[in-house]
Scaffold this motif. Structure first.
Motif, PDB file in Angstrom:
ATOM      1  N   ALA A  76       0.843  -1.201   0.000  1.00 40.79           N
ATOM      2  CA  ALA A  76       0.000   0.000   0.000  1.00 40.79           C
ATOM      3  C   ALA A  76       0.876   1.249   0.000  1.00 40.79           C
ATOM      4  O   ALA A  76       0.731   2.129   0.850  1.00 40.79           O
ATOM      5  CB  ALA A  76      -0.933  -0.012   1.200  1.00 40.79           C
ATOM      6  N   GLU A  77       1.782   1.338  -0.978  1.00 33.45           N
ATOM      7  CA  GLU A  77       2.744   2.448  -0.974  1.00 33.45           C
ATOM      8  C   GLU A  77       2.069   3.803  -1.146  1.00 33.45           C
ATOM      9  O   GLU A  77       2.614   4.841  -0.755  1.00 33.45           O
ATOM     10  CB  GLU A  77       3.810   2.255  -2.064  1.00 33.45           C
ATOM     11  CG  GLU A  77       3.396   2.556  -3.492  1.00 33.45           C
ATOM     12  CD  GLU A  77       2.545   1.457  -4.104  1.00 33.45           C
ATOM     13  OE1 GLU A  77       1.780   1.753  -5.040  1.00 33.45           O
ATOM     14  OE2 GLU A  77       2.658   0.300  -3.657  1.00 33.45           O
ATOM     15  N   GLY A  78       0.857   3.812  -1.687  1.00 33.22           N
ATOM     16  CA  GLY A  78       0.140   5.080  -1.852  1.00 33.22           C
ATOM     17  C   GLY A  78      -0.260   5.721  -0.535  1.00 33.22           C
ATOM     18  O   GLY A  78      -0.540   6.925  -0.497  1.00 33.22           O
ATOM     19  N   ILE A  79      -0.291   4.937   0.554  1.00 31.11           N
ATOM     20  CA  ILE A  79      -0.600   5.503   1.874  1.00 31.11           C
ATOM     21  C   ILE A  79       0.560   5.298   2.838  1.00 31.11           C
ATOM     22  O   ILE A  79       0.384   5.345   4.063  1.00 31.11           O
ATOM     23  CB  ILE A  79      -1.909   4.924   2.461  1.00 31.11           C
ATOM     24  CG1 ILE A  79      -1.874   3.401   2.505  1.00 31.11           C
ATOM     25  CG2 ILE A  79      -3.113   5.408   1.668  1.00 31.11           C
ATOM     26  CD1 ILE A  79      -3.087   2.786   3.224  1.00 31.11           C
ATOM     27  N   ALA A  80       1.751   5.088   2.294  1.00 26.96           N
ATOM     28  CA  ALA A  80       2.946   4.897   3.130  1.00 26.96           C
ATOM     29  C   ALA A  80       3.513   6.258   3.507  1.00 26.96           C
ATOM     30  O   ALA A  80       4.562   6.684   3.013  1.00 26.96           O
ATOM     31  CB  ALA A  80       3.981   4.051   2.397  1.00 26.96           C
ATOM     32  N   ILE A  81       2.815   6.946   4.399  1.00 20.81           N
ATOM     33  CA  ILE A  81       3.190   8.293   4.828  1.00 20.81           C
ATOM     34  C   ILE A  81       3.554   8.248   6.308  1.00 20.81           C
ATOM     35  O   ILE A  81       2.777   7.781   7.134  1.00 20.81           O
ATOM     36  CB  ILE A  81       2.031   9.290   4.611  1.00 20.81           C
ATOM     37  CG1 ILE A  81       1.542   9.233   3.159  1.00 20.81           C
ATOM     38  CG2 ILE A  81       2.462  10.700   4.989  1.00 20.81           C
ATOM     39  CD1 ILE A  81       2.557   9.635   2.136  1.00 20.81           C
ATOM     40  N   LYS A  82       4.740   8.750   6.635  1.00 23.01           N
ATOM     41  CA  LYS A  82       5.212   8.669   8.014  1.00 23.01           C
ATOM     42  C   LYS A  82       4.521   9.658   8.945  1.00 23.01           C
ATOM     43  O   LYS A  82       4.505   9.452  10.157  1.00 23.01           O
ATOM     44  CB  LYS A  82       6.726   8.886   8.062  1.00 23.01           C
ATOM     45  CG  LYS A  82       7.529   7.746   7.452  1.00 23.01           C
ATOM     46  CD  LYS A  82       9.018   7.971   7.613  1.00 23.01           C
ATOM     47  CE  LYS A  82       9.805   6.776   7.088  1.00 23.01           C
ATOM     48  NZ  LYS A  82      11.263   6.957   7.235  1.00 23.01           N
ATOM     49  N   ALA A  83       4.000  10.743   8.390  1.00 24.37           N
ATOM     50  CA  ALA A  83       3.345  11.746   9.240  1.00 24.37           C
ATOM     51  C   ALA A  83       2.114  12.280   8.527  1.00 24.37           C
ATOM     52  O   ALA A  83       2.223  12.879   7.453  1.00 24.37           O
ATOM     53  CB  ALA A  83       4.310  12.884   9.560  1.00 24.37           C
ATOM     54  N   VAL A  84       0.940  12.044   9.093  1.00 27.47           N
ATOM     55  CA  VAL A  84      -0.296  12.574   8.526  1.00 27.47           C
ATOM     56  C   VAL A  84      -0.203  14.095   8.503  1.00 27.47           C
ATOM     57  O   VAL A  84       0.445  14.713   9.355  1.00 27.47           O
ATOM     58  CB  VAL A  84      -1.505  12.092   9.357  1.00 27.47           C
ATOM     59  CG1 VAL A  84      -1.442  12.628  10.773  1.00 27.47           C
ATOM     60  CG2 VAL A  84      -2.810  12.462   8.699  1.00 27.47           C
TER      61      VAL A  84
END
Length: 400
Positions: A227-235
């Motif tokens: 799910a790299e499209g939501i691989a975000i470290k900080a919202v």
């Protein structure tokens, strides 16, 4: 900073006729599978393959003449990139995109095809963002965040407006969370339209930034997720502030959940979903009791998955269902041995896909061989039937 339902309505008017109103369909197959009444909004059918078009176009249309001339820069794993590139090209706005190393080729190629300049920099989204900020400062570009921007959030909220027009009886809506732009906009629109509706978020277990921040903890993020499209470290700060009071529950899903959801969209709905895009279904499959008997809306927010990865996921799901199984058999290394085993498998309708001989393993006798026979079966019961038949014929099964 705030975004109101009026901002979302204005965004809808602004982008009208330039972005598709994607279809919403009731899924009988997913409903039967999960026990919920499931509706899917197919945002993978946008021209660039994801929900990002609404926010990107809305933000570009808010640029003044000078900003349009200077051009824009963004950091993106692919979907925001393609949306900005496509609509920037339509509007005559130069677009530069910084992508992390390891971004799927399909997303890189799609972005370049739409006319953007692509820079590969950074091990992850954080590193790419730092490079995009450097280009903003040195080149004079306008930086457009993929999620931490009022114009982006307002545009993404149009998704929920469309969804509730097409499926007004929804009781729950499941939305993937990366940076938070989609769930922020959709939760505002959904609650303004139908206050009693429950909005739920879905995160990847490797990147639980929203849920960690909600608990007041520092998120522990990292790893290669499908799910790299939501691989975000900080919202994003803006999306979190907007969405946190409105979102009821966050489901954190494991990799196997995302893989299964991608496979089920392909095999049951006959549509292509990327890992992040399948997040809503991943949560529903992982928590069916939570939604049984309820009217549930899934935002299938993207379909830009690399073809090789899609093939890997589908094959892995066959392994999970034991429709693709390896029988490891220890036997004598003599002529006719393999054909005899193949006769047992073929006689029961198994389809042999591959055979590997291992004569060098030290736990195999010098005059013996280990055979790894990969077989396609109908289901788990069929796999057991073949395994039993091989055992009954005297073959020593080491792994089924």
């Amino acid at each position: 900073m705030t975004v109101t339902f009026s901002d979302i309505q204005a965004a809808r008017e602004r982008i009208h006729g330039q972005v598709d109103h994607t279809p919403t369909r009731h899924s009988r197959r997913l409903s039967e599978l999960t026990g919920a009444e499931v509706w899917v909004k197919f945002d993978n059918l946008h021209f660039t393959g994801s929900f990002k078009e609404r926010g990107a176009l809305n933000r570009l249309l808010l640029l003044d003449a000078d900003e349009r001339k200077r051009g824009v820069v963004a950091a993106s794993a692919g979907n925001h990139a393609q949306a900005l590139a496509y609509h920037g090209g339509r509007l005559g706005v130069p677009v530069t995109i910084v992508m992390p190393e390891g971004t799927p080729f399909v997303k890189i190629d799609g972005t370049r095809r739409h006319g953007a300049t692509v820079v590969i920099e950074g091990a992850d989204f954080t590193g790419s963002t730092a490079e995009a900020h450097r280009l903003r400062d040195e080149e004079g570009f306008v930086f457009i965040s993929a999620f931490d921007d009022k114009g982006i959030v307002a545009g993404q909220g149009v998704c929920a407006m469309e969804f509730l027009e097409d499926a007004p009886d929804l009781e729950d809506m499941l939305i993937p969370i990366g940076g938070g732009g989609l769930i922020a906009g959709c939760s505002i629109a959904a609650k303004a339209t139908k206050p009693e509706l429950n909005v739920h978020g879905v995160e990847a277990a490797m990147y639980p930034s929203f849920s960690a921040r909600r608990r007041g903890e520092t998120p522990r993020c990292g790893g290669a997720t499908i799910a790299e499209g939501i691989a975000i470290k900080a919202v994003g700060d803006i999306p979190f502030a907007l969405a946190d009071p409105l979102v009821k529950e966050i489901f954190v899903c494991e990799e196997a959940d995302f893989e299964k959801a991608v496979a089920f969209y392909a095999t049951l709905e006959k549509t292509v979903a990327e890992g992040a895009g399948a997040g809503g279904l991943a949560a529903l499959l992982a928590h069916p009791d939570r939604f049984r008997g309820r009217k549930v809306g899934l935002v299938l927010c993207g379909g830009n998955i690399d073809a090789r990865m899609l093939a890997v996921v589908l094959n892995r799901e066959m392994v999970r269902e034991r429709r693709l199984i390896v029988y490891r058999i220890l036997g004598d290394d003599r002529p006719g041995m393999l054909s005899a085993m193949a006769a047992v498998i073929g006689g029961l309708g198994g389809n042999i896909i591959d055979v590997v001989h291992n004569r060098l393993a030290l736990d195999v006798p010098a005059k013996g061989a280990e055979f790894d026979i990969m077989v396609e079966t109908r289901d788990s019961a069929h796999a057991d039937e073949i395994g039993k038949a091989l055992g009954d014929k005297g073959y020593e099964l080491r792994m089924g």
